[in-house]
Design a protein around this motif. Sequence first.
Motif, PDB file in Angstrom:
ATOM      1  N   ILE A 135      -1.392  66.821  92.634  1.00 55.22           N
ATOM      2  CA  ILE A 135      -1.205  66.485  91.745  1.00 55.22           C
ATOM      3  C   ILE A 135      -1.705  65.009  90.324  1.00 55.22           C
ATOM      4  O   ILE A 135      -1.923  65.028  91.296  1.00 55.22           O
ATOM      5  CB  ILE A 135       0.067  65.447  92.109  1.00 55.22           C
ATOM      6  CG1 ILE A 135       1.380  66.359  92.988  1.00 55.22           C
ATOM      7  CG2 ILE A 135       1.045  64.136  91.133  1.00 55.22           C
ATOM      8  CD1 ILE A 135       2.804  65.743  93.326  1.00 55.22           C
ATOM      9  N   THR A 136      -1.375  65.996  89.118  1.00 55.87           N
ATOM     10  CA  THR A 136      -1.750  64.516  88.331  1.00 55.87           C
ATOM     11  C   THR A 136      -0.278  64.799  87.612  1.00 55.87           C
ATOM     12  O   THR A 136       1.034  65.457  87.588  1.00 55.87           O
ATOM     13  CB  THR A 136      -2.097  65.502  87.251  1.00 55.87           C
ATOM     14  OG1 THR A 136      -2.745  66.845  86.638  1.00 55.87           O
ATOM     15  CG2 THR A 136      -4.224  66.163  88.068  1.00 55.87           C
ATOM     16  N   GLU A 137      -0.960  63.709  86.390  1.00 57.46           N
ATOM     17  CA  GLU A 137       0.121  63.239  85.351  1.00 57.46           C
ATOM     18  C   GLU A 137       0.348  63.975  84.629  1.00 57.46           C
ATOM     19  O   GLU A 137      -1.026  63.395  83.958  1.00 57.46           O
ATOM     20  CB  GLU A 137       1.292  62.331  85.922  1.00 57.46           C
ATOM     21  CG  GLU A 137       1.485  62.184  87.124  1.00 57.46           C
ATOM     22  CD  GLU A 137       1.789  60.679  87.882  1.00 57.46           C
ATOM     23  OE1 GLU A 137       2.047  60.394  89.155  1.00 57.46           O
ATOM     24  OE2 GLU A 137       1.314  59.678  86.584  1.00 57.46           O
ATOM     25  N   ASP A 138       1.285  64.321  83.200  1.00 60.26           N
ATOM     26  CA  ASP A 138       0.606  64.821  81.662  1.00 60.26           C
ATOM     27  C   ASP A 138       1.728  64.702  81.194  1.00 60.26           C
ATOM     28  O   ASP A 138       2.968  64.339  81.567  1.00 60.26           O
ATOM     29  CB  ASP A 138      -0.063  66.223  81.709  1.00 60.26           C
ATOM     30  CG  ASP A 138       1.605  67.337  81.623  1.00 60.26           C
ATOM     31  OD1 ASP A 138       1.933  67.363  80.783  1.00 60.26           O
ATOM     32  OD2 ASP A 138       1.355  67.890  83.477  1.00 60.26           O
ATOM     33  N   PRO A 139       1.390  63.950  79.737  1.00 53.94           N
ATOM     34  CA  PRO A 139       2.038  64.165  78.680  1.00 53.94           C
ATOM     35  C   PRO A 139       2.952  65.106  77.506  1.00 53.94           C
ATOM     36  O   PRO A 139       4.129  64.586  77.706  1.00 53.94           O
ATOM     37  CB  PRO A 139       0.928  63.726  77.228  1.00 53.94           C
ATOM     38  CG  PRO A 139       0.195  64.352  77.982  1.00 53.94           C
ATOM     39  CD  PRO A 139      -0.028  64.247  79.251  1.00 53.94           C
ATOM     40  N   VAL A 140       2.970  66.658  78.263  1.00 54.97           N
ATOM     41  CA  VAL A 140       3.558  67.598  77.852  1.00 54.97           C
ATOM     42  C   VAL A 140       4.830  67.255  79.285  1.00 54.97           C
ATOM     43  O   VAL A 140       6.455  67.514  78.187  1.00 54.97           O
ATOM     44  CB  VAL A 140       3.144  69.157  77.236  1.00 54.97           C
ATOM     45  CG1 VAL A 140       2.633  69.246  78.803  1.00 54.97           C
ATOM     46  CG2 VAL A 140       4.591  69.510  76.893  1.00 54.97           C
ATOM     47  N   SER A 141       4.753  67.478  80.073  1.00 52.94           N
ATOM     48  CA  SER A 141       5.363  67.825  80.864  1.00 52.94           C
ATOM     49  C   SER A 141       6.520  66.202  81.233  1.00 52.94           C
ATOM     50  O   SER A 141       7.618  66.416  81.212  1.00 52.94           O
ATOM     51  CB  SER A 141       5.149  67.771  82.529  1.00 52.94           C
ATOM     52  OG  SER A 141       4.614  68.568  82.491  1.00 52.94           O
ATOM     53  N   THR A 142       5.910  65.198  80.916  1.00 59.32           N
ATOM     54  CA  THR A 142       6.683  63.926  81.068  1.00 59.32           C
ATOM     55  C   THR A 142       7.608  64.032  79.757  1.00 59.32           C
ATOM     56  O   THR A 142       8.437  62.852  79.673  1.00 59.32           O
ATOM     57  CB  THR A 142       5.457  62.917  80.954  1.00 59.32           C
ATOM     58  OG1 THR A 142       4.655  62.954  82.046  1.00 59.32           O
ATOM     59  CG2 THR A 142       6.125  61.574  81.471  1.00 59.32           C
ATOM     60  N   ALA A 143       6.680  64.116  78.984  1.00 56.87           N
ATOM     61  CA  ALA A 143       7.109  63.672  77.015  1.00 56.87           C
ATOM     62  C   ALA A 143       9.116  64.766  77.347  1.00 56.87           C
ATOM     63  O   ALA A 143      10.172  64.290  76.780  1.00 56.87           O
ATOM     64  CB  ALA A 143       7.357  64.184  75.917  1.00 56.87           C
ATOM     65  N   PHE A 144       8.924  66.246  77.944  1.00 50.50           N
ATOM     66  CA  PHE A 144       9.592  67.045  78.019  1.00 50.50           C
ATOM     67  C   PHE A 144      11.392  65.925  79.152  1.00 50.50           C
ATOM     68  O   PHE A 144      12.120  66.537  78.516  1.00 50.50           O
ATOM     69  CB  PHE A 144       9.525  68.588  78.536  1.00 50.50           C
ATOM     70  CG  PHE A 144       9.306  69.189  77.061  1.00 50.50           C
ATOM     71  CD1 PHE A 144       8.151  69.140  76.423  1.00 50.50           C
ATOM     72  CD2 PHE A 144      10.174  70.413  77.447  1.00 50.50           C
ATOM     73  CE1 PHE A 144       8.013  70.370  75.428  1.00 50.50           C
ATOM     74  CE2 PHE A 144       9.325  71.389  76.392  1.00 50.50           C
ATOM     75  CZ  PHE A 144       8.785  71.096  75.209  1.00 50.50           C
ATOM     76  N   LEU A 145      10.329  65.764  80.354  1.00 47.57           N
ATOM     77  CA  LEU A 145      11.482  64.739  80.839  1.00 47.57           C
ATOM     78  C   LEU A 145      12.341  64.114  80.092  1.00 47.57           C
ATOM     79  O   LEU A 145      13.168  63.640  80.124  1.00 47.57           O
ATOM     80  CB  LEU A 145      11.190  64.336  81.994  1.00 47.57           C
ATOM     81  CG  LEU A 145      11.583  63.891  83.534  1.00 47.57           C
ATOM     82  CD1 LEU A 145      12.303  64.124  83.775  1.00 47.57           C
ATOM     83  CD2 LEU A 145      11.019  62.578  83.993  1.00 47.57           C
ATOM     84  N   GLY A 146      11.848  63.080  79.256  1.00 50.03           N
ATOM     85  CA  GLY A 146      11.644  62.506  78.749  1.00 50.03           C
ATOM     86  C   GLY A 146      12.845  62.781  77.840  1.00 50.03           C
ATOM     87  O   GLY A 146      13.851  62.191  77.173  1.00 50.03           O
ATOM     88  N   TRP A 147      12.485  63.739  77.430  1.00 51.80           N
ATOM     89  CA  TRP A 147      13.664  64.447  75.910  1.00 51.80           C
ATOM     90  C   TRP A 147      14.671  64.780  76.994  1.00 51.80           C
ATOM     91  O   TRP A 147      16.103  64.847  75.984  1.00 51.80           O
ATOM     92  CB  TRP A 147      12.745  65.814  75.591  1.00 51.80           C
ATOM     93  CG  TRP A 147      13.778  66.807  74.709  1.00 51.80           C
ATOM     94  CD1 TRP A 147      14.709  66.760  74.258  1.00 51.80           C
ATOM     95  CD2 TRP A 147      13.332  68.007  74.102  1.00 51.80           C
ATOM     96  NE1 TRP A 147      15.428  67.701  73.295  1.00 51.80           N
ATOM     97  CE2 TRP A 147      13.968  68.441  73.602  1.00 51.80           C
ATOM     98  CE3 TRP A 147      12.407  68.643  74.027  1.00 51.80           C
ATOM     99  CZ2 TRP A 147      14.532  70.134  72.952  1.00 51.80           C
ATOM    100  CZ3 TRP A 147      12.136  70.151  73.761  1.00 51.80           C
ATOM    101  CH2 TRP A 147      13.100  70.354  73.318  1.00 51.80           C
ATOM    102  N   ALA A 148      14.687  64.933  77.760  1.00 53.38           N
ATOM    103  CA  ALA A 148      15.868  65.597  79.049  1.00 53.38           C
ATOM    104  C   ALA A 148      17.062  64.596  79.705  1.00 53.38           C
ATOM    105  O   ALA A 148      17.960  64.220  78.681  1.00 53.38           O
ATOM    106  CB  ALA A 148      15.391  66.286  79.972  1.00 53.38           C
ATOM    107  N   ALA A 149      16.270  63.477  79.248  1.00 52.77           N
ATOM    108  CA  ALA A 149      16.896  62.100  79.641  1.00 52.77           C
ATOM    109  C   ALA A 149      17.586  61.646  78.019  1.00 52.77           C
ATOM    110  O   ALA A 149      18.584  61.169  78.229  1.00 52.77           O
ATOM    111  CB  ALA A 149      15.424  60.892  79.563  1.00 52.77           C
ATOM    112  N   CYS A 150      16.945  61.498  77.457  1.00 52.83           N
ATOM    113  CA  CYS A 150      17.554  61.598  76.043  1.00 52.83           C
ATOM    114  C   CYS A 150      18.948  62.672  75.273  1.00 52.83           C
ATOM    115  O   CYS A 150      19.896  61.951  74.982  1.00 52.83           O
ATOM    116  CB  CYS A 150      16.721  61.881  75.031  1.00 52.83           C
ATOM    117  SG  CYS A 150      15.171  60.389  74.496  1.00 52.83           S
TER     118      CYS A 150
END
Length: 327
Positions: A135-150
């Motif tokens: 597991i690593t963490e990246d900005p595109v996956s994380t940004a899309f989760l943020g978009w879903a939260a919005c």
Amino acid sequence: MNQNQLKTAAEQAAAQTEAWMLRHVAEENLYNREVSDPVKYYKWPLALAARGKKKEARQLLNWINQKCLAENGDYVSNRSGFHKEFHIYSTLWMTLAAIELGETGLIEKQLGFLLNYHNKTTGGLATFSAENKNITEDPVSTAFLGWAACGLKNKQLANSILPFFEKLVEQEIVDNKFWLRMTTDGSLIKTIPKNAEPKEYVIHLGNEEECYYFLGAACYFMARYMETFDNEVLPLAEKYAGFLELAGEKALSTIWAAKVAPGCTALYSVTQNERFFDLAKPVIKAVLNGQHSDGYWLKSGKPWVTVSAEQCFWLTDIAKRLVEINF
């Protein structure tokens, strides 16, 4: 092209792609034959929904789910390349479509899966959830989760994601390298694993054909945050814009920067700061210039099924955000 011309061109291009997508579904007899991997159409439901084709979007969403949705909310698919490495990126597109279409049960199921891989300490979302040891963490996956939260108007979830982007943007830039991934303890990964694609770990700011779309995705999340909640993230968005400015217009004039166009256009639409739109313009032009006359984008001489639907969505979003100006 001025703003009005870009708006018109974006809308016309999106309409062309929509027409191609609908022809493709009919000509391929998609719902009445065996398709090796229906998940390859994961971007299509959201794109069609954005075009106002909600009936068609829901039909496609249901078809993919009937064929490939697992009980745990993940998708069974023959992923390869980027889509194997970024395992849950496809799920996020489907979740965003479910939000747009009001599919409450599907949203709950998929979020139940996705949030298993959201790091409450760093704020990041796992790049590759299929193998926990990697597991690593990246900005595109994380940004899309943020978009879903919005999209869900869940400010608590959106806020829990911000620390990832705050830490990522504070890195010291050496030799024009912007590192993209973190470990689960929040450390930047500066050693590229053997056999990995280097472009998915680091951006060489100023070089062409670098994965600037990672930064574009971050910008889009922050724009959605501001239009949904408040302007708390504006200083953070400005920092990401600063790195894109370091890259320069020439480097951003390729399909590799595609998410920069909607990300910075969205920031412009929220703030009316021309700085953001100046970053979007060369990317919009590059995307438009790459479109085939039949409405799709090409990869290896064939219609690029994933990217064509994505550009249909982004160009629709861009056209809606650009207001007609009377010169």
